[in-house]
Design an enzyme around this catalytic site. Structure first.
Site, PDB file in Angstrom:
ATOM      1  N   GLY A  50       0.848  -1.003  -0.069  1.00 25.42           N
ATOM      2  CA  GLY A  50       0.185   0.076  -0.074  1.00 25.42           C
ATOM      3  C   GLY A  50       0.696   1.030  -0.143  1.00 25.42           C
ATOM      4  O   GLY A  50       0.447   2.169  -0.539  1.00 25.42           O
ATOM      5  N   THR A  51       1.932   1.167   0.601  1.00 27.27           N
ATOM      6  CA  THR A  51       2.845   2.405   0.852  1.00 27.27           C
ATOM      7  C   THR A  51       3.293   2.719  -0.664  1.00 27.27           C
ATOM      8  O   THR A  51       3.226   4.121  -0.968  1.00 27.27           O
ATOM      9  CB  THR A  51       4.064   2.073   1.858  1.00 27.27           C
ATOM     10  OG1 THR A  51       3.414   1.898   2.913  1.00 27.27           O
ATOM     11  CG2 THR A  51       5.018   3.336   1.694  1.00 27.27           C
ATOM     12  N   ASN A  57      -7.750   3.922   8.979  1.00 25.10           N
ATOM     13  CA  ASN A  57      -7.165   2.859   9.540  1.00 25.10           C
ATOM     14  C   ASN A  57      -7.226   2.877  11.133  1.00 25.10           C
ATOM     15  O   ASN A  57      -7.278   1.849  11.912  1.00 25.10           O
ATOM     16  CB  ASN A  57      -5.644   2.754   9.320  1.00 25.10           C
ATOM     17  CG  ASN A  57      -4.917   4.045   9.245  1.00 25.10           C
ATOM     18  OD1 ASN A  57      -5.282   4.832   8.437  1.00 25.10           O
ATOM     19  ND2 ASN A  57      -3.688   4.189   9.959  1.00 25.10           N
ATOM     20  N   GLN A  90      -7.698  -0.301   3.820  1.00 25.47           N
ATOM     21  CA  GLN A  90      -8.350  -0.802   4.980  1.00 25.47           C
ATOM     22  C   GLN A  90      -9.849  -1.269   4.550  1.00 25.47           C
ATOM     23  O   GLN A  90     -10.473  -1.794   5.307  1.00 25.47           O
ATOM     24  CB  GLN A  90      -8.469   0.210   6.297  1.00 25.47           C
ATOM     25  CG  GLN A  90      -6.919   0.526   6.681  1.00 25.47           C
ATOM     26  CD  GLN A  90      -6.568  -0.561   7.690  1.00 25.47           C
ATOM     27  OE1 GLN A  90      -7.221  -1.548   7.994  1.00 25.47           O
ATOM     28  NE2 GLN A  90      -5.418  -0.382   8.094  1.00 25.47           N
ATOM     29  N   SER A 129      -3.592  -2.990  -0.502  1.00 20.24           N
ATOM     30  CA  SER A 129      -2.244  -3.921  -0.062  1.00 20.24           C
ATOM     31  C   SER A 129      -2.831  -5.196   0.408  1.00 20.24           C
ATOM     32  O   SER A 129      -4.102  -5.523   1.084  1.00 20.24           O
ATOM     33  CB  SER A 129      -2.033  -3.181   1.451  1.00 20.24           C
ATOM     34  OG  SER A 129      -1.165  -3.762   2.076  1.00 20.24           O
ATOM     35  N   ALA A 130      -2.067  -6.076   0.194  1.00 17.71           N
ATOM     36  CA  ALA A 130      -2.452  -7.504   0.477  1.00 17.71           C
ATOM     37  C   ALA A 130      -2.585  -8.070   1.855  1.00 17.71           C
ATOM     38  O   ALA A 130      -3.338  -8.688   2.300  1.00 17.71           O
ATOM     39  CB  ALA A 130      -1.564  -8.627  -0.288  1.00 17.71           C
ATOM     40  N   THR A 157      11.564  -7.419 -11.752  1.00 17.47           N
ATOM     41  CA  THR A 157      10.842  -8.806 -11.822  1.00 17.47           C
ATOM     42  C   THR A 157       9.769  -8.874 -10.857  1.00 17.47           C
ATOM     43  O   THR A 157       9.981  -8.732  -9.445  1.00 17.47           O
ATOM     44  CB  THR A 157      12.040  -9.858 -11.636  1.00 17.47           C
ATOM     45  OG1 THR A 157      12.702  -9.778 -12.629  1.00 17.47           O
ATOM     46  CG2 THR A 157      11.308 -11.183 -11.746  1.00 17.47           C
ATOM     47  N   CYS A 203       1.293   1.163  11.749  1.00 15.45           N
ATOM     48  CA  CYS A 203       1.463   0.925  10.498  1.00 15.45           C
ATOM     49  C   CYS A 203       3.116   0.671  10.338  1.00 15.45           C
ATOM     50  O   CYS A 203       3.703  -0.022   9.263  1.00 15.45           O
ATOM     51  CB  CYS A 203       0.810   1.585   9.575  1.00 15.45           C
ATOM     52  SG  CYS A 203      -0.851   1.372   9.177  1.00 15.45           S
TER      53      CYS A 203
HETATM   54  N1  PLP Z   1      -2.740   2.894   3.778  1.00 15.12           N
HETATM   55  C1  PLP Z   1      -3.395   2.582   4.999  1.00 15.12           C
HETATM   56  C2  PLP Z   1      -4.655   3.306   5.108  1.00 15.12           C
HETATM   57  C3  PLP Z   1      -2.931   1.807   5.763  1.00 15.12           C
HETATM   58  O1  PLP Z   1      -3.557   1.545   6.885  1.00 15.12           O
HETATM   59  C4  PLP Z   1      -1.624   1.244   5.584  1.00 15.12           C
HETATM   60  C5  PLP Z   1      -1.163   0.429   6.762  1.00 15.12           C
HETATM   61  O2  PLP Z   1      -0.372  -0.166   6.981  1.00 15.12           O
HETATM   62  C6  PLP Z   1      -0.932   1.434   4.277  1.00 15.12           C
HETATM   63  C7  PLP Z   1      -1.618   2.380   3.570  1.00 15.12           C
HETATM   64  C8  PLP Z   1       0.359   0.939   4.100  1.00 15.12           C
HETATM   65  O3  PLP Z   1       0.136  -0.307   3.444  1.00 15.12           O
HETATM   66  P1  PLP Z   1       1.417  -1.388   3.400  1.00 15.12           P
HETATM   67  O4  PLP Z   1       1.825  -1.783   4.979  1.00 15.12           O
HETATM   68  O5  PLP Z   1       1.010  -2.509   2.430  1.00 15.12           O
HETATM   69  O6  PLP Z   1       2.588  -0.506   2.869  1.00 15.12           O
END
Ligand code: PLP
Length: 383
Positions: A72-73, A148, A176, A196-197, A234, A321
């Protein structure tokens, strides 16, 4: 034998789903590079495309709109990076995840924050007012689908109409929301969605950007043609295969969310019965069915997390997070909560494996901790 810990921290990371685990093991065992033209490579490619379809279905999108990322980041960074290439202002909600806020601040673009109301909702009037301020025309509006920390669901479809009328593209971080409420790219009308998985029972380090047709992505990683040139490198074959399987399970599990909501509501009722000062920030708004945020001025959220952990239950204080992060949240002050209340908050996030007995067990663990904190005037626990 010690009893298994009650894991009530799904919003940090959901436990790995068995179908996701099986898909990952199979992808790891077979391996192959999705860009190779021999049989093993074609098989890896087929796994990636099957996962693309599964992830697209979870978001009501088509596979061609899905680009896999490392989570997600990265998905949020990629979207902000892409929007920043065109200049203009970035209009971002004040309660976004840091993976939206920080790249926006670092982009060099004019950035304007949309305030939330005391229930943690980004109101259409607030967006309209922010769009009318500032020097540069708006390039992108970014408002998450569900927060979140509070679980509060944002009126994204309405916000999208306003953003589009002002000539801006619209992004929603659905990390979320996915798997907990219905997420439909077309109904939301957004141009970009991030997923995000590991929030839906897939592996960590795997995520996706979904683009509505026409919305461009400017790659941050170059040096390879993967993901239709949106992200070089990859592909993470097991991560993508696990994400696909988790997405399929999450979509099938959506009807379960009614039961989970009942469990969450019962849990909140029981917790409120423990002390008259207990608050539930965001609870007046529409929320994710699995999330409860509890605050009690005078308590310490961090002490609560540690005490619950020692007694066999995992929850989070504020947002968990980033690694090892606890403490100050920007979300609760944005809702107008004072420092003492914000610092007392802890988040309980449940999942499909939980039952009524788990709720009872949690309340049995929590009750003496609340009593001990009430007995100590500073909200901490005696050693
Ligand atoms: N966005 C939200 C709303 C989240 O709660 C999170 C939490 O980790 C992220 C993005 C980031 O996702 P990731 O942990 O897959 O990088």
């Amino acid at each position: 034998m010690t009893r298994q810990q009650l894991y009530f921290d799904h919003n940090a990371t959901a436990p790995l789903n068995s179908a996701a685990r099986a898909a990952m093991i199979s992808a790891l065992d077979e391996g192959g590079n999705g860009s190779s033209i021999h049989a093993r490579g074609r098989c890896a490619h087929a796994r990636i495309e099957a996962a693309r379809l599964q992830v697209a279905r979870l978001a009501g999108a088509v596979p061609a709109d899905v680009s896999f990322t490392s989570g997600g980041t990265e998905a949020n960074n990629l979207i902000i990076h892409s929007a920043a290439q065109h200049g203009g202002a970035l209009i971002v909600s004040s309660i976004e995840h840091p993976s939206v806020l920080e790249p926006a601040r670092a982009s060099g673009c004019e950035i304007r924050l949309i305030p939330c109301d005391t229930n943690g909702v980004i109101r259409p009037e607030a967006l309209q007012a922010v769009l009318e301020q500032g020097d540069s025309p708006p390039a992108l509006v970014s408002v998450m689908l569900a927060n979140n920390e509070t679980g509060v669901i944002q009126p994204v479809a309405e916000l999208t109409r306003i953003a589009h009328n002002a000539g801006a593209l619209m992004h929603s971080d659905a990390v979320q929301a996915a798997g907990r409420i219905d997420v439909n790219m077309a109904a939301l009308g957004v141009d970009y969605l991030s997923l995000s998985a590991h929030k839906i029972g897939g592996p960590q380090g795997s995520g996706a950007v979904i683009t509505a047709c026409g919305a461009a992505l400017s790659p941050m990683l170059v040096g390879g043609g993967q993901e239709r040139k949106a992200r070089a490198g990859t592909e993470n074959l097991p991560g993508i295969a696990g994400f696909g399987a988790a997405a399929e399970q999450a979509l099938m599990g959506l009807p379960e969310m009614n039961r989970i909501k009942h469990l969450r509501d019962e849990l909140e009722t029981r917790i409120q019965g423990l002390d008259v000062l207990i608050q539930r920030p965001g609870a007046k708004a529409e929320r994710l069915p699995n999330t409860a945020l509890i605050a009690r001025p005078g308590f310490s959220g961090e002490t609560m997390v540690m005490a619950l952990d020692l007694d066999g239950a995992a929850v989070s204080a504020g947002a968990a997070c980033s690694s090892g992060k606890s403490g100050a949240s920007h979300v609760l002050p944005a809702m107008g909560l004072d420092e003492a209340t914000a610092g007392s908050a802890f988040r309980i996030s449940i999942g499909p494996e939980h039952s009524f007995e788990d709720i009872e067990r949690f309340v049995a663990i929590l009750t003496p901790i609340v009593q001990r904190m009430k007995d100590n005037r500073d909200g901490r626990l005696a050693a």
